[in-house]
Design a protein around this motif. Structure first.
Motif, mmCIF file in Angstrom:
data_model
loop_
_atom_site.group_PDB
_atom_site.id
_atom_site.type_symbol
_atom_site.label_atom_id
_atom_site.label_comp_id
_atom_site.label_asym_id
_atom_site.label_seq_id
_atom_site.Cartn_x
_atom_site.Cartn_y
_atom_site.Cartn_z
ATOM 1 N N GLU A 99 3.725 16.153 -2.330
ATOM 2 C CA GLU A 99 4.900 17.199 -1.628
ATOM 3 C C GLU A 99 6.437 16.531 -1.099
ATOM 4 N N ILE A 100 6.793 15.209 -0.525
ATOM 5 C CA ILE A 100 7.916 14.842 -0.598
ATOM 6 C C ILE A 100 8.475 13.858 -1.862
ATOM 7 N N GLY A 101 7.601 13.874 -2.278
ATOM 8 C CA GLY A 101 8.654 13.382 -4.098
ATOM 9 C C GLY A 101 9.160 15.127 -4.384
ATOM 10 N N ARG A 102 8.491 15.577 -4.375
ATOM 11 C CA ARG A 102 9.011 17.657 -4.661
ATOM 12 C C ARG A 102 10.121 17.441 -4.386
ATOM 13 N N GLN A 103 10.492 17.706 -3.184
ATOM 14 C CA GLN A 103 11.268 17.975 -1.850
ATOM 15 C C GLN A 103 12.729 17.192 -2.025
ATOM 16 N N LEU A 104 12.548 15.661 -2.529
ATOM 17 C CA LEU A 104 12.933 15.188 -2.752
ATOM 18 C C LEU A 104 13.977 15.325 -3.589
ATOM 19 N N LYS A 105 13.495 15.591 -5.124
ATOM 20 C CA LYS A 105 13.832 15.609 -6.834
ATOM 21 C C LYS A 105 15.250 17.073 -6.235
ATOM 22 N N SER A 106 14.229 18.381 -5.496
ATOM 23 C CA SER A 106 14.766 19.462 -5.474
ATOM 24 C C SER A 106 16.235 19.624 -4.474
ATOM 25 N N ALA A 107 15.576 18.216 -3.565
ATOM 26 C CA ALA A 107 16.775 18.474 -2.534
ATOM 27 C C ALA A 107 17.973 17.410 -3.538
ATOM 28 N N LEU A 108 17.983 17.023 -4.061
ATOM 29 C CA LEU A 108 19.058 15.541 -4.876
ATOM 30 C C LEU A 108 19.491 16.628 -6.395
ATOM 31 N N ARG A 109 19.040 17.386 -6.144
ATOM 32 C CA ARG A 109 19.456 18.677 -7.565
ATOM 33 C C ARG A 109 20.856 19.488 -6.830
ATOM 34 N N ARG A 126 18.834 17.169 5.338
ATOM 35 C CA ARG A 126 17.858 16.756 5.155
ATOM 36 C C ARG A 126 17.195 16.198 4.191
ATOM 37 N N LEU A 127 17.456 15.001 3.376
ATOM 38 C CA LEU A 127 17.505 14.367 2.141
ATOM 39 C C LEU A 127 17.570 12.963 3.171
ATOM 40 N N ALA A 128 17.899 12.658 4.881
ATOM 41 C CA ALA A 128 17.646 11.374 5.471
ATOM 42 C C ALA A 128 16.498 12.195 5.765
ATOM 43 N N TYR A 129 16.339 12.542 6.326
ATOM 44 C CA TYR A 129 14.940 12.849 6.345
ATOM 45 C C TYR A 129 14.068 13.223 5.766
ATOM 46 N N LEU A 130 14.139 13.418 4.466
ATOM 47 C CA LEU A 130 12.942 13.072 3.112
ATOM 48 C C LEU A 130 12.535 11.752 2.483
ATOM 49 N N ASN A 131 14.164 11.404 2.604
ATOM 50 C CA ASN A 131 14.107 9.904 2.418
ATOM 51 C C ASN A 131 13.486 8.453 3.636
ATOM 52 N N ARG A 132 13.042 8.938 4.339
ATOM 53 C CA ARG A 132 12.867 8.681 5.777
ATOM 54 C C ARG A 132 10.590 8.839 5.854
ATOM 55 N N GLN A 133 10.189 10.343 5.537
ATOM 56 C CA GLN A 133 9.233 10.618 5.155
ATOM 57 C C GLN A 133 8.856 9.602 4.071
ATOM 58 N N GLU A 134 9.732 9.747 2.649
ATOM 59 C CA GLU A 134 9.178 8.341 1.755
ATOM 60 C C GLU A 134 9.204 7.701 1.958
ATOM 61 N N GLU A 135 9.499 6.660 2.772
ATOM 62 C CA GLU A 135 9.748 5.423 3.291
ATOM 63 C C GLU A 135 8.332 4.996 3.992
ATOM 64 N N MET A 136 7.675 5.972 4.508
ATOM 65 C CA MET A 136 6.835 6.212 5.489
ATOM 66 C C MET A 136 5.351 5.788 4.784
ATOM 67 N N ALA A 171 0.921 -1.500 0.386
ATOM 68 C CA ALA A 171 0.284 -0.242 0.027
ATOM 69 C C ALA A 171 0.996 1.195 0.137
ATOM 70 N N GLU A 172 0.208 2.370 -0.287
ATOM 71 C CA GLU A 172 0.997 3.509 -0.227
ATOM 72 C C GLU A 172 0.344 4.746 0.024
ATOM 73 N N LEU A 173 0.780 5.412 0.114
ATOM 74 C CA LEU A 173 0.304 7.288 1.069
ATOM 75 C C LEU A 173 0.086 7.921 0.091
ATOM 76 N N TYR A 174 -0.428 9.265 0.043
ATOM 77 C CA TYR A 174 -0.084 10.282 -0.718
ATOM 78 C C TYR A 174 -0.072 11.412 -0.582
ATOM 79 N N ARG A 175 1.962 11.513 -0.296
ATOM 80 C CA ARG A 175 2.168 12.722 -0.310
ATOM 81 C C ARG A 175 2.895 13.879 -1.079
#
Length: 328
Positions: free
Chosen positions: A100-110, A146-156, A94-98
């Motif tokens: 903004e997490i994906g957008r923030q991850l892409k921005s942080a990776l760039r 920040r990436l570690a935090y966003l990755n945890r959020q993404e995993e959640m 299952a997956e949750l709708y977030r």
């Protein structure tokens, strides 16, 4: 006067002439010896008797994994499994709708990529090299946090299967529903080990280490009674304390689904070296239990006390002695 007497005599003789002639007595039938009736009989003997019973056995998983959302209140995007689906470890259940997490991850990776590029382009001979390098490394440290935090959020966002198995429960997905950490999203059962559970008092007739025939879909398989704890089998939460577990030991076990049922035949009662007769000799009414004993070629009813009743023989605990013959 003579005339009258003569007339009376004539009439009397005439009446006698009209009576039917008396028949001769019939001959008596010849007496023959009575024929003795032939009965089917059986001898009262000593022997062993068993009464079998069939117990219901339910296929249960050797292991079970309950999957939950890790956060409350997030919107559910999808539940990707249904009852009966086969899954492998790592599958997204299952997956949750977030978004903004994906957008923030892409921005942080760039941003990370830009800092790494800037570090690679620093000129060591430049007067500000040390200061610029320290500044970039500080930025890189912050972006990594920040990436570690966003990755945890993404995993959640995702609920993943931790093992191979089959889905025995799946949350019914409704659009707009929120996540609930107290209710399972799915339950995955490991049915690689063919385990059956017998519940109730009949389970006491199954002895650890002993094999029994287990009947499933018109086929019979050898099943061994095991110690559930020794095999690491998780006991289901439902049911009483009286239970027993069997595993199919055949080289070619059947393909099973969760909650498939089978039957296992066990000895419910037995008596060794006891008095037995054929079951066909036993008679029962609402008030008595008896047999017909053959005495001097006569059939005599006799009350008996009955013990174990098997499929075709019965134990007699009183009323008969060895060697007597009973009518079957």
């Amino acid at each position: 006067m003579k005339t009258v007497l003569l007339l009376f005599g004539f009439l009397f003789l005439s009446g006698c002439a009209l009576l039917p002639a008396e028949e001769a007595p019939a001959a008596l039938p010849a007496l023959v010896p009575s024929q003795i009736r032939a009965y089917q009989t059986a001898e009262v003997v000593r022997g062993d008797i068993q009464r079998f019973t069939n117990l219901v056995a339910v296929n249960v998983p050797a292991r079970e994994e309950r999957l939950y959302f890790s956060v409350d209140g997030w919107t559910v995007l999808a539940v990707n499994v249904s009852l009966g689906d086969v899954v492998t470890a790592g599958d997204i259940i299952a997956e949750l709708y977030r978004p903004e997490i994906g957008r923030q991850l892409k921005s942080a990776l760039r941003e990370e990529e830009y800092i790494l590029l800037s570090l690679s382009q620093l000129n060591a001979s430049h007067d500000n090299y040390t200061r610029e390098r320290e500044a970039l490394e500080s930025q890189l440290y912050i972006i990594h946090m920040r990436l570690a935090y966003l990755n945890r959020q993404e995993e959640m966002r995702f609920v993943q299967a931790g093992m191979d198995g089959v889905v025995t429960y799946a949350l019914h997905f409704l659009y707009g529903m929120g996540s609930d950490t107290s209710h399972p999203v799915a339950i995955i059962a490991d049915i690689g080990l063919h385990v059956f559970r017998v519940q109730g008092s009949g389970a006491r007739n199954l002895h650890p280490g002993k094999s029994y025939p287990l009947h499933f879909r018109n086929e019979s398989y050898d099943a061994l009674v095991i110690d559930a704890d020794a095999f690491g089998i998780v006991r289901p939460e439902t049911g009483g304390a009286d239970d027993a577990f069997l595993i199919i030991t055949d080289e070619n076990p059947p393909i099973l689904s969760a909650q498939d049922t089978a039957t296992v035949q066990v000895v419910a009662e037995e008596a060794l070296d006891t008095v037995i007769i054929p079951l066909s000799a036993l008679r029962r009414t609402s008030t008595r239990t008896f047999v017909y004993v053959l005495e001097d070629e006569l059939r005599i009813a006799r009350d008996v006390d009955v013990g174990i009743i098997g499929n075709d023989i019965v134990e007699i605990v009183g009323g008969l002695i060895i060697g007597e013959r009973v009518v079957t």
